[in-house]
Design an enzyme around this catalytic site. Structure first.
Site, PDB file in Angstrom:
ATOM      1  N   ASN A   1      23.158 111.935  29.105  1.00 18.12           N
ATOM      2  CA  ASN A   1      23.075 110.649  29.454  1.00 18.12           C
ATOM      3  C   ASN A   1      23.285 110.650  27.725  1.00 18.12           C
ATOM      4  O   ASN A   1      23.797 110.738  26.730  1.00 18.12           O
ATOM      5  CB  ASN A   1      21.145 110.793  28.800  1.00 18.12           C
ATOM      6  CG  ASN A   1      20.840 109.420  28.683  1.00 18.12           C
ATOM      7  OD1 ASN A   1      22.076 108.625  28.336  1.00 18.12           O
ATOM      8  ND2 ASN A   1      19.299 109.671  28.019  1.00 18.12           N
TER       9      ASN A   1
ATOM     10  N   GLU B   1      11.082 115.496  29.038  1.00 17.81           N
ATOM     11  CA  GLU B   1      11.435 115.913  27.978  1.00 17.81           C
ATOM     12  C   GLU B   1      10.140 115.670  27.336  1.00 17.81           C
ATOM     13  O   GLU B   1       9.817 114.390  26.403  1.00 17.81           O
ATOM     14  CB  GLU B   1      12.904 114.658  27.547  1.00 17.81           C
ATOM     15  CG  GLU B   1      13.695 114.496  28.988  1.00 17.81           C
ATOM     16  CD  GLU B   1      14.722 113.664  28.803  1.00 17.81           C
ATOM     17  OE1 GLU B   1      15.660 114.701  27.962  1.00 17.81           O
ATOM     18  OE2 GLU B   1      14.925 112.237  28.385  1.00 17.81           O
TER      19      GLU B   1
ATOM     20  N   SER C   1      17.659 118.469  23.270  1.00 17.17           N
ATOM     21  CA  SER C   1      17.913 119.649  22.707  1.00 17.17           C
ATOM     22  C   SER C   1      18.590 120.429  22.860  1.00 17.17           C
ATOM     23  O   SER C   1      18.931 121.462  22.687  1.00 17.17           O
ATOM     24  CB  SER C   1      18.107 119.240  20.788  1.00 17.17           C
ATOM     25  OG  SER C   1      16.726 118.336  20.126  1.00 17.17           O
TER      26      SER C   1
ATOM     27  N   GLY D   1      16.773 114.795  20.197  1.00 13.39           N
ATOM     28  CA  GLY D   1      18.135 114.234  19.701  1.00 13.39           C
ATOM     29  C   GLY D   1      17.342 114.822  18.302  1.00 13.39           C
ATOM     30  O   GLY D   1      17.911 114.087  17.110  1.00 13.39           O
TER      31      GLY D   1
ATOM     32  N   GLU E   1      13.227 106.439  24.727  1.00 15.82           N
ATOM     33  CA  GLU E   1      13.924 106.156  24.101  1.00 15.82           C
ATOM     34  C   GLU E   1      13.327 104.550  24.653  1.00 15.82           C
ATOM     35  O   GLU E   1      13.250 103.156  24.200  1.00 15.82           O
ATOM     36  CB  GLU E   1      15.394 106.030  23.828  1.00 15.82           C
ATOM     37  CG  GLU E   1      15.332 107.322  23.234  1.00 15.82           C
ATOM     38  CD  GLU E   1      17.208 107.886  22.867  1.00 15.82           C
ATOM     39  OE1 GLU E   1      17.712 107.435  23.961  1.00 15.82           O
ATOM     40  OE2 GLU E   1      16.315 109.003  22.478  1.00 15.82           O
TER      41      GLU E   1
ATOM     42  N   HIS F   1      13.120 106.999  30.473  1.00 17.04           N
ATOM     43  CA  HIS F   1      13.973 107.804  28.997  1.00 17.04           C
ATOM     44  C   HIS F   1      12.828 106.736  27.564  1.00 17.04           C
ATOM     45  O   HIS F   1      12.257 106.600  27.149  1.00 17.04           O
ATOM     46  CB  HIS F   1      15.174 107.792  28.894  1.00 17.04           C
ATOM     47  CG  HIS F   1      15.824 108.189  27.429  1.00 17.04           C
ATOM     48  ND1 HIS F   1      15.272 108.515  26.193  1.00 17.04           N
ATOM     49  CD2 HIS F   1      16.470 109.748  28.225  1.00 17.04           C
ATOM     50  CE1 HIS F   1      15.911 109.227  25.589  1.00 17.04           C
ATOM     51  NE2 HIS F   1      16.736 110.077  26.336  1.00 17.04           N
TER      52      HIS F   1
ATOM     53  N   LYS G   1      23.788 107.788  26.046  1.00 13.78           N
ATOM     54  CA  LYS G   1      22.925 106.458  25.723  1.00 13.78           C
ATOM     55  C   LYS G   1      24.249 105.344  25.256  1.00 13.78           C
ATOM     56  O   LYS G   1      24.854 105.875  25.812  1.00 13.78           O
ATOM     57  CB  LYS G   1      22.482 107.099  24.088  1.00 13.78           C
ATOM     58  CG  LYS G   1      21.516 108.677  25.186  1.00 13.78           C
ATOM     59  CD  LYS G   1      20.532 109.128  23.748  1.00 13.78           C
ATOM     60  CE  LYS G   1      19.999 110.634  24.054  1.00 13.78           C
ATOM     61  NZ  LYS G   1      19.319 110.945  23.306  1.00 13.78           N
TER      62      LYS G   1
END
Ligand code: PEP
Length: 249
Positions: free
Chosen positions: A9, A166, A212, A172, A96, A94, A11
């Site tokens: 991904n 996730e 990660s 991240g 985010e 996701h 992003k």
């Protein structure tokens, strides 16, 4: 047998030149595993990425899409638009998107329906926040995210669904769930699916871990029986690191 998948991904990273460079580096890597490899560039790079990987075993997938067919949704991209350039898989849900764009389970259920209607495969993301894990609610949170967005589907729809667990606290942050934490949650997810759709469906769905994943921890995470691959953020921006993860099976 369910598929092993490693999806990168990107992003909101990489303009056209950087994307071209990364794609040409990816094409030079040697794949020794049998995992399906995917990359998710931003919308502006999708067509170029799709065209330039045509002859390679790298699938180009989208990071998001809208649930409507078309219309007055400034700034959005529809399933039909993705299909029109050959995209066959989309990442939905996701963390985010959930956190910064207020994507709710309800909206995600609609997006999933629209994707499936267009024959687009879905990588459906979900995961608990740190507070949920600390309070011991992580399984309930994950169960609800899956139920709310996916449990209206027919069993046969799961042929087109890939799950991506996730944990938000690991995305991240450099902090990874331990392989045991990942396995335990993946087994719970599979059981949740089995309770609703039966063991055969539950065994057939690929469940990816994201948070990660790096070349130095991928092997141990992927060695767990219910972990079928990874959704990779930061490490997917470096071709060698990404393929070290692809080859960690
Ligand atoms: C992600 O964004 O899906 C992700 C897992 O990111 P990272 O690998 O950087 O934690």
């Amino acid at each position: 047998m369910r598929k092993q998948i490693v999806a990168g991904n990107w992003k909101m990273n990489n303009g056209l030149i950087q994307a071209e460079t990364l794609i040409s580096e990816l094409k030079q890597q040697n794949q020794t595993s049998e995992a399906e490899v995917m990359i998710a560039p931003s919308f502006t790079n999708l067509w170029h990425a799709f065209e330039s990987t045509r002859q390679y075993p790298i699938e180009v997938v989208a990071q998001n899409m809208h649930f409507s067919e078309d219309g007055a949704y400034t700034g959005e991209v529809s399933a039909g638009m993705l299909k029109s350039i050959g995209i066959q898989t989309v990442i939905l849900g996701h963390s985010e998107r959930r956190a910064y764009f207020n994507e709710t389970d309800e909206a995600l259920a609609k997006k999933v329906d629209t994707a499936l209607k267009h024959d687009i495969r879905v990588i459906f993301c979900f995961g608990e926040e740190l507070a949920d894990r600390k309070s011991g609610n992580h399984e309930t949170v994950v169960e609800n995210q899956i139920k709310n967005a996916l449990f209206h589907l027919k069993a046969s729809d799961f042929e087109h669904i890939i799950l991506a667990y996730e944990p938000v606290w690991a995305i991240g942050t450099g902090e990874t769930a331990t392989p045991e934490q990942a396995q335990s949650m993946h087994a719970f997810i599979r059981k949740t699916l089995a309770d609703k759709y039966g063991q055969d469906i539950a065994e057939s769905v690929s469940i990816l871990y994201g948070g990660s994943v790096k070349p130095n921890n991928a092997k141990e995470i992927f060695s767990k029986p219910d972990v079928d691959g990874g959704l990779i953020g930061g490490a997917s921006l470096n071709a060698e690191d990404f393929f070290a993860i692809v080859n960690a099976f």
